[in-house]
Scaffold this active site. Structure first.
Site, mmCIF file in Angstrom:
data_model
loop_
_atom_site.group_PDB
_atom_site.id
_atom_site.type_symbol
_atom_site.label_atom_id
_atom_site.label_comp_id
_atom_site.label_asym_id
_atom_site.label_seq_id
_atom_site.Cartn_x
_atom_site.Cartn_y
_atom_site.Cartn_z
ATOM 1 N N ASN A 89 -11.233 -2.666 -4.812
ATOM 2 C CA ASN A 89 -10.556 -1.721 -5.649
ATOM 3 C C ASN A 89 -11.093 -1.377 -7.033
ATOM 4 O OD1 ASN A 89 -7.242 -2.901 -4.724
ATOM 5 N ND2 ASN A 89 -8.392 -0.980 -3.996
ATOM 6 N N ASP A 111 0.851 -1.389 0.019
ATOM 7 C CA ASP A 111 0.067 -0.102 -0.251
ATOM 8 C C ASP A 111 0.834 1.255 -0.124
ATOM 9 O OD1 ASP A 111 -2.146 1.637 0.129
ATOM 10 O OD2 ASP A 111 -2.734 1.313 2.300
#
Ligand code: IPE
Ligand code: IPE
Ligand code: MG
Length: 263
Positions: free
Chosen positions: A73, A25
């Site tokens: 996502n 991330d």
């Protein structure tokens, strides 16, 4: 042979984590901090993947699992999603040959049906090509979600039972008789032991629907470093932190010392 579950027996541990699972991330923030478009961060993130795959192989990690794209996502802007898909394809095209030459087995897990046909075909080819490699297994979690994984495993488990019940002419088995292993064998990553070390880069301290079942007893490591900056030295910091921990799996410290002496 299936791997033992951390909730049932103490898995064998070694100095180097056998299985490292990473939430990669911080690509977007890495880029915006440099006044670059978010996509530049994803491009740089692919380079970090290359470095970490190599570093894990050198250190003797046997399973490396990378969260590349979550079920959630898809909620991102269409442009970003499509660029991520293109990057994924380009990386497959470029890297699979090298991975194969280095004895790496590539697995891609998640609900792949939502990807376009070309990408699905590339994934299938890459998996087939590297299927018999044994140096290290790299798993890319794509359109993966921990809840999706548990749900699809439940569905498969029930289908197997239903078929068995039919053969046994209606002698339906009690729901309470389902065992952990009966479910675990249908999880997308049933071929791997549970992660020893979980790493999340980018500063957030959450699981974001990653491997919900398998992280039950993993050691968790969080770092503020953005994924594009995560390199071999950062990996070593995480491994060092892991090595300083005592994994008790619900037991007492004294029990573990006794167990070690006995073995
Ligand atoms: C991780 O980086 C990559 C994917 C989720 C595909 P992010 O894109 O989430 O980066 P941040 O969290 O916005 O910085
Ligand atoms: C988790 O990162 C998923 C991947 C790295 C693929 P996100 O950036 O999507 O997670 P949240 O939204 O911050 O929880
Ligand atoms: Mg993020």
């Amino acid at each position: 042979m299936p791997h033992s579950s951390s909730t049932q027996a103490v898995p064998s541990s070694s100095a180097v984590p056998r299985h490292v699972a990473i939430i990669m991330d911080g690509n977007g923030r890495w880029a915006t901090g440099r006044f670059l478009p978010r996509v530049a961060g994803h491009g740089k993130g692919v380079e970090a993947v290359r470095e970490i795959v190599e570093a894990c192989a050198v250190r003797g990690v046997k399973y490396l699992t990378l969260f590349a794209f979550s079920s959630e996502n898809w909620h991102r802007p269409a442009e970003e999603v499509s660029l991520l898909m293109r990057l994924f394809m380009a990386a497959l095209e470029r890297e699979v040959g090298k991975m194969h030459a280095n004895g790496i087995r590539l697995k891609v897990v998640g609900d792949l049906t939502r990807f376009d046909d070309k990408l699905q075909q590339m994934i299938e080819d890459a998996q087939r090509k590297t299927a018999n490699n044994t140096a290290m297994t790299v798993t890319v979690c794509a359109n993966y979600g921990g809840r999706w994984d548990v749900m699809q495993a439940v569905q498969k488990m029930l289908a197997v039972r239903a078929a068995g019940d039919e053969r046994a002419a209606g002698s339906r088995q009690d729901a309470a008789s389902f065992k952990e292993d009966e479910l675990a064998q249908h999880l997308a990553m049933a071929y791997a032991p549970e992660p020893d070390l979980f790493i999340r880069t980018g500063g957030e301290q959450r699981i974001s629907n990653f491997l919900l079942w398998q992280l039950a007893y993993s050691e968790l490591y969080f770092t503020d470093t953005y994924w594009p900056d995560f390199d071999a030295a950062e990996l070593d910091k995480a491994i060092t932190s892991y090595q300083q921990r005592e994994r008790r799996f619900g037991r007492t410290s004294e029990q573990l010392i006794e167990q070690k002496k006995a073995s």
